[in-house]
Write an enzyme that holds these catalytic residues in place. Structure first.
Site, PDB file in Angstrom:
ATOM      1  N   ASN A  76      47.981   4.459  29.434  1.00  0.00           N
ATOM      2  CA  ASN A  76      49.110   3.522  29.349  1.00  0.00           C
ATOM      3  C   ASN A  76      49.846   3.602  30.682  1.00  0.00           C
ATOM      4  OD1 ASN A  76      51.035   5.717  29.191  1.00  0.00           O
ATOM      5  ND2 ASN A  76      50.270   6.037  27.125  1.00  0.00           N
ATOM      6  N   ASP A 131      42.615   8.483  25.525  1.00  0.00           N
ATOM      7  CA  ASP A 131      43.586   9.061  26.461  1.00  0.00           C
ATOM      8  C   ASP A 131      44.005  10.467  26.006  1.00  0.00           C
ATOM      9  OD1 ASP A 131      45.519   9.310  28.444  1.00  0.00           O
ATOM     10  OD2 ASP A 131      46.884   7.820  27.589  1.00  0.00           O
ATOM     11  N   GLY A 139      44.167   8.093  21.029  1.00  0.00           N
ATOM     12  CA  GLY A 139      42.804   7.639  21.287  1.00  0.00           C
ATOM     13  C   GLY A 139      42.098   8.438  22.364  1.00  0.00           C
ATOM     14  N   GLY A 179      40.707  -0.145  21.328  1.00  0.00           N
ATOM     15  CA  GLY A 179      41.289   0.714  20.298  1.00  0.00           C
ATOM     16  C   GLY A 179      42.670   0.208  19.934  1.00  0.00           C
ATOM     17  N   VAL A 180      43.671   1.029  20.238  1.00  0.00           N
ATOM     18  CA  VAL A 180      45.055   0.699  19.918  1.00  0.00           C
ATOM     19  C   VAL A 180      45.475  -0.647  20.524  1.00  0.00           C
ATOM     20  CG1 VAL A 180      47.444   1.511  20.224  1.00  0.00           C
ATOM     21  CG2 VAL A 180      45.622   3.151  19.809  1.00  0.00           C
ATOM     22  N   TYR A 181      44.918  -1.009  21.677  1.00  0.00           N
ATOM     23  CA  TYR A 181      45.329  -2.233  22.360  1.00  0.00           C
ATOM     24  C   TYR A 181      44.721  -3.506  21.753  1.00  0.00           C
ATOM     25  CZ  TYR A 181      47.971   0.141  26.102  1.00  0.00           C
ATOM     26  OH  TYR A 181      48.905   0.866  26.819  1.00  0.00           O
ATOM     27  N   SER A 206      40.688  -1.052  26.074  1.00  0.00           N
ATOM     28  CA  SER A 206      41.520  -1.943  25.230  1.00  0.00           C
ATOM     29  C   SER A 206      40.978  -2.196  23.820  1.00  0.00           C
ATOM     30  CB  SER A 206      41.778  -3.309  25.902  1.00  0.00           C
ATOM     31  OG  SER A 206      42.716  -3.174  26.953  1.00  0.00           O
ATOM     32  N   ASP A 238      31.061  10.942  23.130  1.00  0.00           N
ATOM     33  CA  ASP A 238      32.445  11.329  23.417  1.00  0.00           C
ATOM     34  C   ASP A 238      32.573  11.429  24.941  1.00  0.00           C
ATOM     35  OD1 ASP A 238      34.810  12.660  23.892  1.00  0.00           O
ATOM     36  OD2 ASP A 238      34.403  14.298  22.484  1.00  0.00           O
ATOM     37  N   ILE A 239      33.402  10.574  25.509  1.00  0.00           N
ATOM     38  CA  ILE A 239      33.494  10.498  26.973  1.00  0.00           C
ATOM     39  C   ILE A 239      34.035  11.792  27.585  1.00  0.00           C
ATOM     40  CG2 ILE A 239      35.828   9.504  27.246  1.00  0.00           C
ATOM     41  CD1 ILE A 239      34.393   7.406  29.140  1.00  0.00           C
TER      42      ILE A 239
HETATM   43  P1  ADP Z   1      43.173   1.344  24.334  1.00  0.00           P
HETATM   44  O1  ADP Z   1      44.627   1.746  24.260  1.00  0.00           O
HETATM   45  O2  ADP Z   1      42.753   0.893  25.739  1.00  0.00           O
HETATM   46  O3  ADP Z   1      42.774   0.396  23.258  1.00  0.00           O
HETATM   47  P2  ADP Z   1      41.936   3.585  22.893  1.00  0.00           P
HETATM   48  O4  ADP Z   1      41.710   4.978  23.389  1.00  0.00           O
HETATM   49  O5  ADP Z   1      42.815   3.384  21.726  1.00  0.00           O
HETATM   50  O6  ADP Z   1      42.405   2.742  24.179  1.00  0.00           O
HETATM   51  O7  ADP Z   1      40.536   2.929  22.546  1.00  0.00           O
HETATM   52  C1  ADP Z   1      39.594   2.512  23.508  1.00  0.00           C
HETATM   53  C2  ADP Z   1      38.209   2.794  22.971  1.00  0.00           C
HETATM   54  O8  ADP Z   1      37.922   4.173  23.197  1.00  0.00           O
HETATM   55  C3  ADP Z   1      38.046   2.548  21.470  1.00  0.00           C
HETATM   56  O9  ADP Z   1      36.880   1.751  21.261  1.00  0.00           O
HETATM   57  C4  ADP Z   1      37.862   3.944  20.892  1.00  0.00           C
HETATM   58  O10 ADP Z   1      36.931   3.942  19.807  1.00  0.00           O
HETATM   59  C5  ADP Z   1      37.264   4.692  22.062  1.00  0.00           C
HETATM   60  N1  ADP Z   1      37.408   6.153  22.062  1.00  0.00           N
HETATM   61  C6  ADP Z   1      38.318   6.939  21.419  1.00  0.00           C
HETATM   62  N2  ADP Z   1      38.084   8.238  21.689  1.00  0.00           N
HETATM   63  C7  ADP Z   1      36.988   8.273  22.524  1.00  0.00           C
HETATM   64  C8  ADP Z   1      36.230   9.312  23.147  1.00  0.00           C
HETATM   65  N3  ADP Z   1      36.548  10.604  22.993  1.00  0.00           N
HETATM   66  N4  ADP Z   1      35.157   8.947  23.917  1.00  0.00           N
HETATM   67  C9  ADP Z   1      34.836   7.644  24.094  1.00  0.00           C
HETATM   68  N5  ADP Z   1      35.514   6.629  23.543  1.00  0.00           N
HETATM   69  C10 ADP Z   1      36.570   6.944  22.764  1.00  0.00           C
END
Ligand code: ADP
Length: 194
Positions: free
Chosen positions: A44, A54, A52, A144-146, A142, A26-27
């Site tokens: 965004n 963010d 996500g 995840g949602v993107y 990008s 978890d970042i």
């Molecule tokens: P984007 O809109 O750039 O696609 P997202 O946050 O939806 O961003 O997803 C980007 C990546 O971050 C995905 O692979 C998701 O699994 C990952 N992610 C979501 N939450 C965390 C977190 N707490 N720590 C690290 N990575 C995460």
């Protein structure tokens, strides 16, 4: 000696002074020294939080992060950070000292998703260096949602990091999703081992 080597533990040498580490996690919990470290937020363009990673970063950093983001000047209405660019703020309640916000491409609508994703990684590293960041942690921007396919994203992310990491001691990928982690590790062995 090879210019980039892989250990069993997800460590890859990028240059004489830079190392890449790929790990699951978890970042929002990542830090190295709390003073010269930064996590990358896949934001965004408005930069006021979202879903996500963010959303998780804003929750963990507390409301001061949003207040700092509001103060980032808009380049046009509703856009504080255009796709492929990067902006830096403090980390507030996060263990890492800084947040570097970047906007990755929306895979299905960006005119040049590969170029935009490359710019996002490149500009994060550039902003990091300008702010004396020694340690930086990326999520899979990008993916995840993107909607960016993992294999294609890794094929852009890893060589871009190798190209621009010089001057940063450690670049980490902190990957939440086990499938993304597996792809990243495999691609790093393929693309970074010489
Ligand atoms: P984007 O809109 O750039 O696609 P997202 O946050 O939806 O961003 O997803 C980007 C990546 O971050 C995905 O692979 C998701 O699994 C990952 N992610 C979501 N939450 C965390 C977190 N707490 N720590 C690290 N990575 C995460």
């Amino acid at each position: 000696m090879a210019s980039a080597t892989a250990g069993e533990d997800g460590q890859f040498k990028l240059s004489e002074t830079s190392v890449l580490k790929i790990k699951k996690g978890d970042i929002t919990q990542w830090f190295i020294d709390g003073s010269s470290d930064a996590i990358v937020n896949p934001a965004n363009p408005r930069m006021l939080g979202g879903g996500g990673a963010d959303g998780a970063i804003h929750r963990a950093a507390g409301p001061e992060l949003r207040e700092a983001c509001v103060k980032v000047p808009e380049v046009r209405p509703g856009v504080r950070c255009p796709t492929g660019e990067a902006r830096i703020t403090p980390g507030f309640k996060l263990p890492a000292s800084h947040v570097i916000h970047t906007v990755g491409p929306i895979y299905d609508s960006d005119k040049d998703p590969k170029g935009s994703l490359r710019n996002a990684y490149k500009n994060c590293l550039s902003v990091a260096k300008k702010n004396n960041i020694q340690y930086i942690a990326f999520p899979s921007i990008s993916c995840g949602v993107y909607g960016y396919p993992y294999e294609e994203a890794a094929t852009v992310a890893l060589p871009t990091i190798k190209e621009f990491a010089d001057g940063i001691k450690e670049v980490h990928f902190v990957l939440f999703d086990g499938n993304v982690y597996d792809v990243w590790l495999r691609k790093a062995k393929e693309l970074l081992q010489v």
